[in-house]
Write a protein that holds these residues in place. Structure first.
Motif, PDB file in Angstrom:
ATOM      1  N   GLU A   1     -40.314 -78.116 -30.682  1.00  0.00           N
ATOM      2  CA  GLU A   1     -41.265 -77.109 -30.198  1.00  0.00           C
ATOM      3  C   GLU A   1     -40.872 -75.757 -30.790  1.00  0.00           C
ATOM      4  O   GLU A   1     -39.709 -75.362 -30.733  1.00  0.00           O
ATOM      5  N   VAL A   2     -41.856 -75.086 -31.348  1.00  0.00           N
ATOM      6  CA  VAL A   2     -41.623 -73.774 -31.957  1.00  0.00           C
ATOM      7  C   VAL A   2     -42.466 -72.751 -31.204  1.00  0.00           C
ATOM      8  O   VAL A   2     -43.689 -72.905 -31.090  1.00  0.00           O
ATOM      9  N   ARG A   3     -41.821 -71.694 -30.703  1.00  0.00           N
ATOM     10  CA  ARG A   3     -42.512 -70.620 -30.000  1.00  0.00           C
ATOM     11  C   ARG A   3     -42.246 -69.301 -30.722  1.00  0.00           C
ATOM     12  O   ARG A   3     -41.158 -69.071 -31.241  1.00  0.00           O
ATOM     13  N   GLY A   4     -43.273 -68.452 -30.735  1.00  0.00           N
ATOM     14  CA  GLY A   4     -43.110 -67.161 -31.393  1.00  0.00           C
ATOM     15  C   GLY A   4     -44.418 -66.396 -31.410  1.00  0.00           C
ATOM     16  O   GLY A   4     -45.419 -66.822 -30.798  1.00  0.00           O
ATOM     17  N   PRO A   5     -44.470 -65.232 -32.102  1.00  0.00           N
ATOM     18  CA  PRO A   5     -45.697 -64.437 -32.197  1.00  0.00           C
ATOM     19  C   PRO A   5     -46.841 -65.269 -32.774  1.00  0.00           C
ATOM     20  O   PRO A   5     -46.665 -65.982 -33.764  1.00  0.00           O
ATOM     21  N   GLY A   6     -48.012 -65.158 -32.146  1.00  0.00           N
ATOM     22  CA  GLY A   6     -49.126 -66.020 -32.500  1.00  0.00           C
ATOM     23  C   GLY A   6     -49.512 -65.983 -33.968  1.00  0.00           C
ATOM     24  O   GLY A   6     -49.657 -67.028 -34.618  1.00  0.00           O
ATOM     25  N   ASP A   7     -49.687 -64.768 -34.533  1.00  0.00           N
ATOM     26  CA  ASP A   7     -50.133 -64.657 -35.924  1.00  0.00           C
ATOM     27  C   ASP A   7     -49.104 -65.244 -36.881  1.00  0.00           C
ATOM     28  O   ASP A   7     -49.446 -66.005 -37.799  1.00  0.00           O
ATOM     29  N   SER A   8     -47.852 -64.886 -36.698  1.00  0.00           N
ATOM     30  CA  SER A   8     -46.802 -65.379 -37.594  1.00  0.00           C
ATOM     31  C   SER A   8     -46.637 -66.883 -37.460  1.00  0.00           C
ATOM     32  O   SER A   8     -46.479 -67.598 -38.457  1.00  0.00           O
ATOM     33  N   LEU A   9     -46.689 -67.379 -36.230  1.00  0.00           N
ATOM     34  CA  LEU A   9     -46.490 -68.816 -36.016  1.00  0.00           C
ATOM     35  C   LEU A   9     -47.628 -69.621 -36.619  1.00  0.00           C
ATOM     36  O   LEU A   9     -47.413 -70.722 -37.151  1.00  0.00           O
ATOM     37  N   ALA A  10     -48.848 -69.126 -36.558  1.00  0.00           N
ATOM     38  CA  ALA A  10     -49.987 -69.835 -37.142  1.00  0.00           C
ATOM     39  C   ALA A  10     -49.802 -70.018 -38.645  1.00  0.00           C
ATOM     40  O   ALA A  10     -50.072 -71.090 -39.204  1.00  0.00           O
ATOM     41  N   THR A  11     -49.300 -68.972 -39.321  1.00  0.00           N
ATOM     42  CA  THR A  11     -49.066 -69.064 -40.764  1.00  0.00           C
ATOM     43  C   THR A  11     -47.968 -70.061 -41.089  1.00  0.00           C
ATOM     44  O   THR A  11     -48.101 -70.897 -41.987  1.00  0.00           O
ATOM     45  N   VAL A  12     -46.858 -69.977 -40.339  1.00  0.00           N
ATOM     46  CA  VAL A  12     -45.732 -70.883 -40.582  1.00  0.00           C
ATOM     47  C   VAL A  12     -46.125 -72.323 -40.292  1.00  0.00           C
ATOM     48  O   VAL A  12     -45.810 -73.248 -41.055  1.00  0.00           O
ATOM     49  N   ALA A  13     -46.833 -72.550 -39.184  1.00  0.00           N
ATOM     50  CA  ALA A  13     -47.227 -73.915 -38.808  1.00  0.00           C
ATOM     51  C   ALA A  13     -48.172 -74.514 -39.837  1.00  0.00           C
ATOM     52  O   ALA A  13     -48.078 -75.712 -40.162  1.00  0.00           O
ATOM     53  N   SER A  14     -49.071 -73.708 -40.381  1.00  0.00           N
ATOM     54  CA  SER A  14     -49.988 -74.217 -41.402  1.00  0.00           C
ATOM     55  C   SER A  14     -49.231 -74.635 -42.657  1.00  0.00           C
ATOM     56  O   SER A  14     -49.506 -75.693 -43.248  1.00  0.00           O
ATOM     57  N   ASP A  15     -48.256 -73.846 -43.052  1.00  0.00           N
ATOM     58  CA  ASP A  15     -47.449 -74.187 -44.233  1.00  0.00           C
ATOM     59  C   ASP A  15     -46.639 -75.458 -43.987  1.00  0.00           C
ATOM     60  O   ASP A  15     -46.556 -76.341 -44.858  1.00  0.00           O
TER      61      ASP A  15
END
Length: 238
Positions: A209-223
């Motif tokens: 499970e990865v938690r963090g700032p929404g915008d940054s996490l969306a980019t990382v999760a997509s990659d």
């Protein structure tokens, strides 16, 4: 000659006497000299010392501080100090990771920057069944195999790119149960695909499970989803 000389002497004495009287040398006669004339013209007892009248000195002016501009004061009252904005948090779950994939995911999250929190759990039970064609040894070999599959009517495929034992393998599908995976394998055999097989995934699988700032996490999760094909990506409560 004697009477004439006497007459001259008398005239001389008469002139001297007149001069003495005019100069006041004898003391009793009227004085007509310049000092006496000036003394008669001036009356010392009537003289007064006059000073120039000057206005009284004014008290020093008191300097008052300039009033603050009303606009600036109103603006300061209207604009309180801004509180630090907190970015909305988000949570993403990557399930069915192999130990190697889990290490890669953790390394990439660390490179993405601070602000992320990871929670890892491991499971020994099978989590998925993967239908695939084993690694072809090179990208050219994988591309050649993919072309053969397309000629046989198999278009739903993906070439694995990540380094590891499955690099350049051809993925044909990932299923939650063995029945669905076996059904696909039988359909592939009917089309003439003989090299496909099923791999059980989940023996030693990892869930992160990865938690963090929404915008940054969306980019990382997509990659990460692009790099970690076949891994389940789920949403969770931040």
């Amino acid at each position: 000659m004697a009477p004439l000389r006497v007459t001259v002497i008398i005239l001389i004495f008469a002139n001297l006497l007149a001069l003495a009287l005019w100069r006041g040398w004898l003391g009793d006669g009227a004085s007509y000299g310049e000092p006496e004339r000036l003394s008669n013209q001036l009356n010392p007892e009537r003289l007064r010392l006059m000073t120039e009248a000057r206005p009284p000195l004014a008290p020093p002016a008191v300097v008052k501080p300039a009033p603050e501009p009303a606009v600036a004061k109103e603006k300061a009252e209207a604009d309180p100090p801004a509180a630090d904005s907190v970015a909305p948090q988000a949570c993403v779950v990557f399930a069915g990771l192999s130990p190697d994939q889990a290490r890669e995911l953790t390394a990439r999250i660390a490179k993405a920057g601070t602000g992320f929190k990871l929670s890892e759990t491991r499971s020994e039970a099978p989590s998925s069944w993967w239908v695939h064609i084993p690694a072809q040894g090179s990208r050219d070999g994988a591309e050649k195999k993919a072309a053969e599959l397309r000629r046989l009517g198999v278009d739903d495929l993906f070439i694995m790119q990540d380094p590891g034992p499955n690099q350049f393998a051809v993925s044909l599908g990932l299923y939650k149960n063995e029945v669905a995976a076996t059904r696909l394998l039988d359909a592939l055999k009917e089309k003439g695909v003989r090299s496909a097989q099923i791999a059980i995934r989940g023996a030693g699988t990892v869930r992160i499970e990865v938690r963090g700032p929404g915008d940054s996490l969306a980019t990382v999760a997509s990659d990460l989803s692009e790099r970690l094909r076949g891994v389940n990506r789920l949403e969770c409560s931040p």
